[in-house]
Design a protein around this motif. Structure first.
Motif, short mmCIF file in Angstrom:
data_model
loop_
_atom_site.label_atom_id
_atom_site.label_comp_id
_atom_site.label_asym_id
_atom_site.label_seq_id
_atom_site.Cartn_x
_atom_site.Cartn_y
_atom_site.Cartn_z
N ILE A 194 0.84 -1.20 0.00
CA ILE A 194 0.00 0.00 0.00
C ILE A 194 0.87 1.25 0.00
N ILE A 195 1.89 1.26 0.85
CA ILE A 195 2.76 2.43 0.98
C ILE A 195 3.57 2.64 -0.30
N THR A 196 3.95 1.55 -0.95
CA THR A 196 4.75 1.66 -2.18
C THR A 196 4.06 2.54 -3.22
N PHE A 197 2.73 2.47 -3.27
CA PHE A 197 2.00 3.29 -4.23
C PHE A 197 1.52 4.60 -3.61
N GLY A 198 1.15 4.57 -2.35
CA GLY A 198 0.59 5.77 -1.73
C GLY A 198 1.62 6.82 -1.36
N PHE A 199 2.77 6.41 -0.89
CA PHE A 199 3.78 7.37 -0.44
C PHE A 199 4.29 8.26 -1.57
N PRO A 200 4.64 7.72 -2.74
CA PRO A 200 5.10 8.61 -3.82
C PRO A 200 4.06 9.65 -4.23
N PHE A 201 2.78 9.28 -4.19
CA PHE A 201 1.75 10.24 -4.54
C PHE A 201 1.67 11.37 -3.51
N LYS A 202 1.87 11.03 -2.25
CA LYS A 202 1.87 12.06 -1.21
C LYS A 202 3.04 13.03 -1.41
N VAL A 203 4.22 12.49 -1.66
CA VAL A 203 5.39 13.34 -1.90
C VAL A 203 5.16 14.21 -3.13
N ALA A 204 4.61 13.60 -4.19
CA ALA A 204 4.38 14.35 -5.43
C ALA A 204 3.38 15.48 -5.23
N SER A 205 2.35 15.23 -4.42
CA SER A 205 1.36 16.27 -4.20
C SER A 205 1.96 17.46 -3.45
N VAL A 206 2.85 17.18 -2.50
CA VAL A 206 3.52 18.26 -1.77
C VAL A 206 4.46 19.02 -2.70
N MET A 207 5.19 18.29 -3.52
CA MET A 207 6.08 18.94 -4.48
C MET A 207 5.31 19.87 -5.41
N ASN A 208 4.18 19.40 -5.89
CA ASN A 208 3.40 20.23 -6.82
C ASN A 208 2.91 21.50 -6.14
N ARG A 209 2.53 21.41 -4.87
CA ARG A 209 2.14 22.60 -4.12
C ARG A 209 3.31 23.57 -4.02
N MET A 210 4.50 23.03 -3.83
CA MET A 210 5.69 23.87 -3.75
C MET A 210 5.96 24.55 -5.08
N PHE A 211 5.82 23.81 -6.18
CA PHE A 211 6.04 24.40 -7.50
C PHE A 211 5.06 25.55 -7.75
N ALA A 213 3.64 27.41 -5.42
CA ALA A 213 4.04 28.51 -4.55
C ALA A 213 5.26 29.23 -5.11
N ASP A 214 6.09 28.50 -5.85
CA ASP A 214 7.28 29.10 -6.48
C ASP A 214 6.93 29.92 -7.71
N GLY A 215 5.67 29.82 -8.16
CA GLY A 215 5.25 30.62 -9.30
C GLY A 215 5.41 29.96 -10.65
N PHE A 216 5.67 28.66 -10.68
CA PHE A 216 5.79 27.98 -11.97
C PHE A 216 4.41 27.81 -12.60
N SER A 217 4.31 28.09 -13.89
CA SER A 217 3.06 27.91 -14.62
C SER A 217 2.78 26.42 -14.83
N PHE A 218 1.59 26.12 -15.32
CA PHE A 218 1.23 24.71 -15.56
C PHE A 218 2.22 24.05 -16.50
N MET A 219 2.54 24.71 -17.61
CA MET A 219 3.46 24.12 -18.57
C MET A 219 4.86 23.99 -18.00
N GLN A 220 5.27 24.94 -17.20
CA GLN A 220 6.58 24.84 -16.56
C GLN A 220 6.61 23.67 -15.58
N ARG A 221 5.51 23.48 -14.85
CA ARG A 221 5.44 22.34 -13.92
C ARG A 221 5.50 21.02 -14.68
N MET A 222 4.84 20.96 -15.84
CA MET A 222 4.88 19.73 -16.64
C MET A 222 6.31 19.45 -17.10
N GLY A 223 7.03 20.50 -17.46
CA GLY A 223 8.42 20.32 -17.84
C GLY A 223 9.27 19.83 -16.69
#
Length: 290
Positions: A194-211, A213-223
């Motif tokens: 369960i953690i193998t799949f759930g933990f990376p998604f949690k980390v990714a969601s926090v990273m995306n919030r940080m991006f 907050a840093d002001g990256f646009s959608f396309m910049q975040r995709m890059g």
């Protein structure tokens, strides 16, 4: 080292210079790599609290004096990790990251929601699984010098110290799970899946919030994600070389001390004992990588 494995040594009142002029993107100016480690840092304080709570639920049932002492030392180390990462996370707050909101969400998940849908043994099994993943990352990351070559030495030292102590106490939650909670192969491995799949998604969601907050646009975040996922999963990248360590957990008869130590563990310990300086020890650990 003892005759079988590393000893658990709580180290307190360490100064990593976190109030200094650490660059915002301290991983060689790379936003993705920096925010990966920053996201992990936001998870550590509530995560360490969850680990401590999960192990403490079985403390009254532990009769082995050696394991009882290891649990005490485990708690002291995890409490220090939580405290230092809270200090580090103050930097992130000043950068506009809503650390308090992230922490509140995790507190809700760990201490309100989880007890409603899981047993103490399941929570302890989740702790043992996460401790294995943490030890895996610590051991594999710090044996490869190029991964942290461009990082600020103060932040690298923080993660080096954290890594050393994760290696030292990597078996504690597992031993309580198997010896005290009497969990068999299935009960310890389902939480890992369960953690193998759930933990990376949690980390990714926090990273995306940080991006954001840093002001990256959608396309910049995709890059950022496209380049970052290649760094994660390309042959020889961040995670592929760790697969052997990861899958060992599922073997019948597995025990954390059957996995090899961080290769340069002794280098960090010897340098820290000589200098009392965690940054010097972190630099020595990094230099000893291959």
């Amino acid at each position: 080292m003892t005759d079988t494995h590393a000893s658990i040594v709580p180290r307190e009142h360490l100064d990593f210079g976190l109030e200094g002029d650490i660059p915002k993107y301290w991983m060689g100016g790379d936003a993705f790599k920096t925010r990966f480690f920053d996201a992990m840092s936001t998870l550590f304080p509530p995560g360490e609290k969850f680990f401590i709570t999960s192990v403490r639920e079985f403390s009254d049932q532990i009769t082995d004096p050696k394991l009882r002492q290891e649990v005490k030392d485990f708690i002291r180390q995890e409490a220090q990790h939580s405290m230092v990462h809270r200090q580090y996370n103050e930097r992130l707050k000043r950068q506009g990251i809503d650390v308090d909101a992230i922490t509140a969400e995790l507190e809700q998940e760990f201490f309100v929601d989880a007890p409603k849908i899981s047993t103490p043994t399941q929570r302890l099994a989740a702790t043992a699984a996460l401790e294995h993943l943490t030890s895996m990352m610590c051991t594999c990351f710090f044996e490869r010098r190029e991964l942290l070559e461009a990082s600020d030495p103060r932040v690298r030292a923080l993660y080096a110290w954290h890594a050393i102590e994760e290696v030292e106490h990597k078996a504690v939650a597992f031993d309580v799970l198997v010896k005290v909670a009497k969990a068999g192969w299935l009960r310890r491995n389902i939480p890992m899946l369960i953690i193998t799949f759930g933990f990376p998604f949690k980390v990714a969601s926090v990273m995306n919030r940080m991006f954001k907050a840093d002001g990256f646009s959608f396309m910049q975040r995709m890059g950022l994600w496209a380049r970052g996922l290649w760094w994660f999963y390309k042959p020889g990248g961040l995670f592929i070389p760790t697969l052997g360590y990861y899958f060992a957990y599922y073997k019948p008869g597995f025990h954390p001390w059957k996995q090899r130590e961080m290769p340069s563990y002794g280098t960090w310990v010897a340098t820290f004992e000589k200098t009392g300086d965690p940054i010097a020890a972190g630099n020595a650990l990094h230099a000893a990588g291959t």
